[in-house]
Enzyme design. Structure first.
Site, PDB file in Angstrom:
ATOM      1  N   CYS A   1     -23.084  11.398 -49.739  1.00  0.00           N
ATOM      2  CA  CYS A   1     -22.426  11.436 -50.745  1.00  0.00           C
ATOM      3  C   CYS A   1     -21.794  12.398 -51.030  1.00  0.00           C
ATOM      4  O   CYS A   1     -20.396  11.906 -51.368  1.00  0.00           O
ATOM      5  CB  CYS A   1     -23.145  11.143 -52.023  1.00  0.00           C
ATOM      6  SG  CYS A   1     -24.933  10.474 -51.689  1.00  0.00           S
TER       7      CYS A   1
ATOM      8  N   SER B   1     -36.566   3.466 -48.314  1.00  0.00           N
ATOM      9  CA  SER B   1     -35.455   2.845 -48.045  1.00  0.00           C
ATOM     10  C   SER B   1     -35.221   2.650 -46.244  1.00  0.00           C
ATOM     11  O   SER B   1     -35.310   3.570 -45.618  1.00  0.00           O
ATOM     12  CB  SER B   1     -33.666   3.756 -47.915  1.00  0.00           C
ATOM     13  OG  SER B   1     -32.660   3.099 -47.302  1.00  0.00           O
TER      14      SER B   1
HETATM   15  C1  LIG Z   1     -30.212   8.508 -48.106  1.00  0.00           C
HETATM   16  C2  LIG Z   1     -31.393   8.478 -49.954  1.00  0.00           C
HETATM   17  C3  LIG Z   1     -31.067   7.761 -50.432  1.00  0.00           C
HETATM   18  C4  LIG Z   1     -30.352   6.468 -50.788  1.00  0.00           C
HETATM   19  O1  LIG Z   1     -30.745   5.340 -49.609  1.00  0.00           O
HETATM   20  P1  LIG Z   1     -29.566   4.108 -49.784  1.00  0.00           P
HETATM   21  O2  LIG Z   1     -31.041   2.864 -49.102  1.00  0.00           O
HETATM   22  O3  LIG Z   1     -28.917   4.836 -48.641  1.00  0.00           O
HETATM   23  O4  LIG Z   1     -29.322   4.303 -51.037  1.00  0.00           O
HETATM   24  C5  LIG Z   1     -31.753   7.839 -51.829  1.00  0.00           C
HETATM   25  N1  LIG Z   1     -33.013   9.282 -52.068  1.00  0.00           N
HETATM   26  C6  LIG Z   1     -32.542  10.307 -50.957  1.00  0.00           C
HETATM   27  C7  LIG Z   1     -33.474  10.913 -51.282  1.00  0.00           C
HETATM   28  C8  LIG Z   1     -32.133   9.481 -49.912  1.00  0.00           C
HETATM   29  O5  LIG Z   1     -32.242  10.665 -48.483  1.00  0.00           O
END
Ligand SMILES: *Cc1c(COP(=O)(O)O)cnc(C)c1O
Length: 400
Positions: free
Chosen positions: A338, A212
């Protein structure tokens, strides 16, 4: 150009101490500038044939190239998405649906990010069988436990490289080897690994991997999925030719352009930053453990990334602590973003054996590139003060 109000706003924010890098990071000015270029100048649709389109396409392909180099992939094995969540969804759904006729069993862990966890629950409703591997108090999955969970119907495993709440590093190499021996496809969520660990998908022999952008100082709303050539995949999405139909829809060009620049800088600074951050994390940890008794470290002291520190302050409510700290100008988290606002105790902390009470009394401090040594002592003092206050307010007596 920045106006006076914006400057004032930035000035006030400077007085805050941000320790929530695992939730999101500030965008590097260099990455923001790249994003601005594709918004203001090179704004074409990358699917268009004209020059504007070609120029936009060049940014997209440059980022693809940079990411390919960064993780040892081929550029044609990378697909841009709207972020980590979407990449996780595509990987798990796309591979599971493609292999449905071969088997219906999937292995994941009880400490996955909700992006993987909840898509597995949806697959369960579709008739797939899911094993959520138990995780010991170290927060590290045991390869033997993984091995034992494999059945002849197992088609896919999805296990994260680094946990976002406690920072533990999973033995992905060993797990992939076990999976390969049984012809099981392997996906890993590497969102929290990417900022700190050198990743090579070919050496790891991994089939699918998630990253991400906003966890590495690039804009939000962009991510990528690595899919090894030849991996069975049936996209749950439809509607366009973009990203070779794996992820149709016009690309988030500002995000992708910023992502490329952030990857470039990550490759340049990662090791240096990791060392610095690790040092500061240790200072914060030592200081808090020394100042505040009845404090528990969550996760493993060795196998963890530098940026994440998760502590349980017994008999001090985490959410109240978080609010007090925020008022004092310190930002941290009770776990995953979340889960914020939800009264439920962290699924990850209870999975590794904390009681619901302990899980609720836990705080995640996540440090990053701009964490300053002077901030550490301020945080430690403030946390210590409010933990004592909360404890005396709740009138718990510690009979040692
Ligand atoms: C932040 C995160 C995500 C989600 O990524 P987004 O780009 O915010 O949708 C998924 N997995 C982990 C381990 C994360 O820390």
């Amino acid at each position: 150009m920045l106006n006076q109000n914006a400057l004032k706003e930035m000035e006030t924010r400077k007085n805050r101490i941000y320790l929530d890098y695992a939730a999101s990071t500030p965008v590097l000015p260099e990455a923001a500038k790249e994003a601005q270029l594709v918004m203001l100048s090179d704004f074409g649709n990358p699917s268009s044939l004209h020059q504007e389109g070609q120029r936009a396409r060049a940014y997209r392909e440059k980022t693809r190239q940079l990411l390919a180099q960064a993780i040892g992939a081929n550029p044609d094995e990378l697909f841009f998405t709207s972020g980590g969540t979407e990449s996780d969804h595509l990987a798990v759904l796309g591979i599971a649906h493609a292999l449905k006729s071969r088997g219906n069993h999937i292995i994941t862990s009880s400490i996955e990010h909700s992006a993987v966890f909840e898509i597995c629950q949806i697959l369960e409703e579709e008739g797939f069988q899911i094993t959520y591997l138990p995780v010991p108090s170290t927060g590290i999955i045991e390869p033997e436990v993984f091995q034992k969970a494999i059945k002849k119907e197992t088609i896919l495993a999805s296990i994260m490289m680094v946990n976002n709440e406690i920072g533990t590093i999973q033995p992905i190499q060993e797990l992939v080897q076990i999976a390969k021996n049984r012809s099981i496809y392997f996906h890993t969520d590497a969102v929290q690994a990417f900022p700190y660990l050198a990743i090579n998908v070919k050496e790891l022999q991994i089939d699918a991997l998630t990253v991400s952008a906003h966890k590495i100082y690039a804009p939000k709303g962009t991510g990528a999925l690595y899919l090894k050539r030849g991996t069975p995949f049936k996209s749950p999405a439809a509607g366009g030719e973009q990203e070779r139909k794996v992820r149709p829809g016009t690309e988030n060009m500002p995000g992708i352009a910023g992502f490329g620049k952030a990857i470039e800088l990550l490759m340049r600074d990662r090791d240096k930053d990791a060392q610095k951050i690790s040092h500061l994390r240790n200072q914060l940890e030592d200081s808090l453990l020394k100042k505040i008794d009845h404090t528990l470290l969550n996760g493993d002291i060795k196998k963890r990334v530098p940026g994440i520190l998760n502590l349980t302050f017994q008999h001090a409510d985490g959410e109240s602590l978080l609010i007090h700290l925020d008022l004092e100008g310190i930002s941290c988290s009770t776990g995953s973003a979340c889960a914020a606002g939800a009264p439920d105790p962290s699924r990850v902390l209870t999975a590794i054996g904390r009681t619901p009470e302990e899980a609720k009394n836990s705080i995640r401090f996540s440090l990053g590139k701009f964490t300053h040594p002077e901030e550490i002592e301020v945080v430690s003092k403030t946390v210590s003060l409010f933990v004592q206050k909360l404890r005396s307010a709740s009138a718990v007596s510690f009979s040692a």
